[in-house]
Scaffold this motif. Structure first.
Motif, PDB file in Angstrom:
ATOM      1  N   MET A 169       0.837  -1.175   0.000  1.00 38.60           N
ATOM      2  CA  MET A 169       0.000   0.000   0.000  1.00 38.60           C
ATOM      3  C   MET A 169       0.891   1.251   0.000  1.00 38.60           C
ATOM      4  O   MET A 169       1.928   1.279   0.632  1.00 38.60           O
ATOM      5  N   PHE A 170       0.411   2.275  -0.679  1.00 40.11           N
ATOM      6  CA  PHE A 170       1.178   3.509  -0.833  1.00 40.11           C
ATOM      7  C   PHE A 170       0.512   4.651  -0.061  1.00 40.11           C
ATOM      8  O   PHE A 170      -0.696   4.756  -0.016  1.00 40.11           O
ATOM      9  N   LYS A 171       1.347   5.507   0.511  1.00 36.41           N
ATOM     10  CA  LYS A 171       0.836   6.603   1.336  1.00 36.41           C
ATOM     11  C   LYS A 171       0.551   7.880   0.541  1.00 36.41           C
ATOM     12  O   LYS A 171      -0.334   8.641   0.880  1.00 36.41           O
ATOM     13  N   LYS A 172       1.316   8.124  -0.514  1.00 34.21           N
ATOM     14  CA  LYS A 172       1.119   9.339  -1.323  1.00 34.21           C
ATOM     15  C   LYS A 172       1.293   8.954  -2.786  1.00 34.21           C
ATOM     16  O   LYS A 172       2.371   8.552  -3.202  1.00 34.21           O
ATOM     17  N   ILE A 173       0.220   9.070  -3.560  1.00 34.06           N
ATOM     18  CA  ILE A 173       0.233   8.679  -4.970  1.00 34.06           C
ATOM     19  C   ILE A 173      -0.062   9.902  -5.825  1.00 34.06           C
ATOM     20  O   ILE A 173      -1.074  10.584  -5.629  1.00 34.06           O
ATOM     21  N   ILE A 174       0.812  10.153  -6.786  1.00 30.69           N
ATOM     22  CA  ILE A 174       0.593  11.210  -7.776  1.00 30.69           C
ATOM     23  C   ILE A 174      -0.061  10.559  -8.991  1.00 30.69           C
ATOM     24  O   ILE A 174       0.451   9.571  -9.522  1.00 30.69           O
TER      25      ILE A 174
ATOM     26  N   ALA B   6      -5.378   3.815  -8.524  1.00 32.00           N
ATOM     27  CA  ALA B   6      -4.668   4.473  -7.420  1.00 32.00           C
ATOM     28  C   ALA B   6      -5.434   4.290  -6.118  1.00 32.00           C
ATOM     29  O   ALA B   6      -4.833   4.031  -5.070  1.00 32.00           O
ATOM     30  N   SER B   7      -6.756   4.403  -6.165  1.00 27.33           N
ATOM     31  CA  SER B   7      -7.551   4.240  -4.939  1.00 27.33           C
ATOM     32  C   SER B   7      -7.447   2.819  -4.391  1.00 27.33           C
ATOM     33  O   SER B   7      -7.506   2.614  -3.185  1.00 27.33           O
TER      34      SER B   7
ATOM     35  N   ASP C 122      -2.981   3.346   0.743  1.00 28.16           N
ATOM     36  CA  ASP C 122      -3.040   3.030   2.160  1.00 28.16           C
ATOM     37  C   ASP C 122      -4.284   3.717   2.744  1.00 28.16           C
ATOM     38  O   ASP C 122      -4.641   4.807   2.301  1.00 28.16           O
ATOM     39  N   PRO C 123      -4.957   3.121   3.723  1.00 31.42           N
ATOM     40  CA  PRO C 123      -6.148   3.769   4.288  1.00 31.42           C
ATOM     41  C   PRO C 123      -5.908   5.200   4.781  1.00 31.42           C
ATOM     42  O   PRO C 123      -6.811   6.030   4.735  1.00 31.42           O
ATOM     43  N   ALA C 124      -4.714   5.491   5.236  1.00 33.37           N
ATOM     44  CA  ALA C 124      -4.404   6.850   5.699  1.00 33.37           C
ATOM     45  C   ALA C 124      -3.671   7.660   4.630  1.00 33.37           C
ATOM     46  O   ALA C 124      -3.158   8.739   4.902  1.00 33.37           O
TER      47      ALA C 124
ATOM     48  N   HIS D 223       5.598  16.590  -2.963  1.00 31.72           N
ATOM     49  CA  HIS D 223       4.657  15.872  -2.099  1.00 31.72           C
ATOM     50  C   HIS D 223       5.294  14.671  -1.406  1.00 31.72           C
ATOM     51  O   HIS D 223       4.603  13.968  -0.668  1.00 31.72           O
ATOM     52  N   LYS D 224       6.562  14.407  -1.706  1.00 32.28           N
ATOM     53  CA  LYS D 224       7.259  13.231  -1.156  1.00 32.28           C
ATOM     54  C   LYS D 224       6.461  11.956  -1.466  1.00 32.28           C
ATOM     55  O   LYS D 224       6.212  11.118  -0.582  1.00 32.28           O
ATOM     56  N   ALA D 225       6.075  11.840  -2.722  1.00 33.98           N
ATOM     57  CA  ALA D 225       5.262  10.704  -3.162  1.00 33.98           C
ATOM     58  C   ALA D 225       6.067   9.413  -3.141  1.00 33.98           C
ATOM     59  O   ALA D 225       7.273   9.417  -3.359  1.00 33.98           O
TER      60      ALA D 225
END
Length: 136
Positions: free
Chosen positions: A1-6, A24-25, A29-31, A98-100
C-alpha cells in the motif's frame, strides 16, 4: 500500500484518467493521499503574440473543472493540483514536492516516434525518485 500517490491525467483522454485514478484508490493506504495532477503546457514565446491573452487562464480553469468531474465520477477523495510547464518535469516536481512514493501514469502503446523523442511516461520512468506504475 502507498501513502502518497501522484496521478497525472491528460484531460484529453479522461477515460484513461478514470482508469488510473480508480487503480490508485485500490493501491492507496487507508491513511494515504492521492494527488490528481494535470499539467498545462506553456505556449512557446514565438506563438504567444498570436493567441488570446486569457488562453492559459482558460486552459487552467477548464482543466480544474474536468479534474473535479473526474474525481466525482471515480468517487475518490483526491487533492487537485494544476501546474504549467513541460509535463514530465512538472510531474517529477510534484512527486518530489509531495514526497510521493508512487506515480501512477497512463501510457499509450509505444510507436516509432517514442523511440526517437520519448513519451512523457518514458521520461517519468527514467527520472523518478519513487516507484512508477505505467498503466496501458
Amino acid at each position: 500500500m502507498f501513502k502518497k500517490i501522484i496521478v497525472p491525467v491528460d484531460i484529453s483522454v479522461l477515460d484513461k484518467g478514470l482508469d488510473i485514478l480508480t487503480k490508485a484508490s485500490e493501491l492507496l493506504d487507508p491513511a494515504g493521499e492521492i494527488v490528481l495532477l494535470h499539467v498545462v503546457e506553456e505556449i512557446p514565446s514565438y506563438l504567444a503574440i498570436d493567441v488570446p491573452v486569457d488562453l492559459m487562464d482558460s486552459a487552467v480553469n477548464d482543466a480544474r473543472d474536468k479534474l473535479q468531474e473526474l474525481r466525482a465520477r471515480a468517487k475518490v477523495d483526491a487533492e487537485i493540483e494544476l501546474r504549467t510547464g513541460p509535463p514530465a518535469r512538472e510531474i517529477l516536481a510534484s512527486a518530489k514536492a509531495h514526497k510521493a512514493d508512487l506515480i501512477l501514469v497512463a501510457s499509450h502503446r509505444p510507436d516509432f516516434s517514442n523511440y526517437l523523442i520519448g513519451s512523457t511516461a518514458d521520461r517519468v520512468v527514467r527520472h523518478a525518485a519513487c516507484s512508477v506504475l505505467v498503466r496501458r
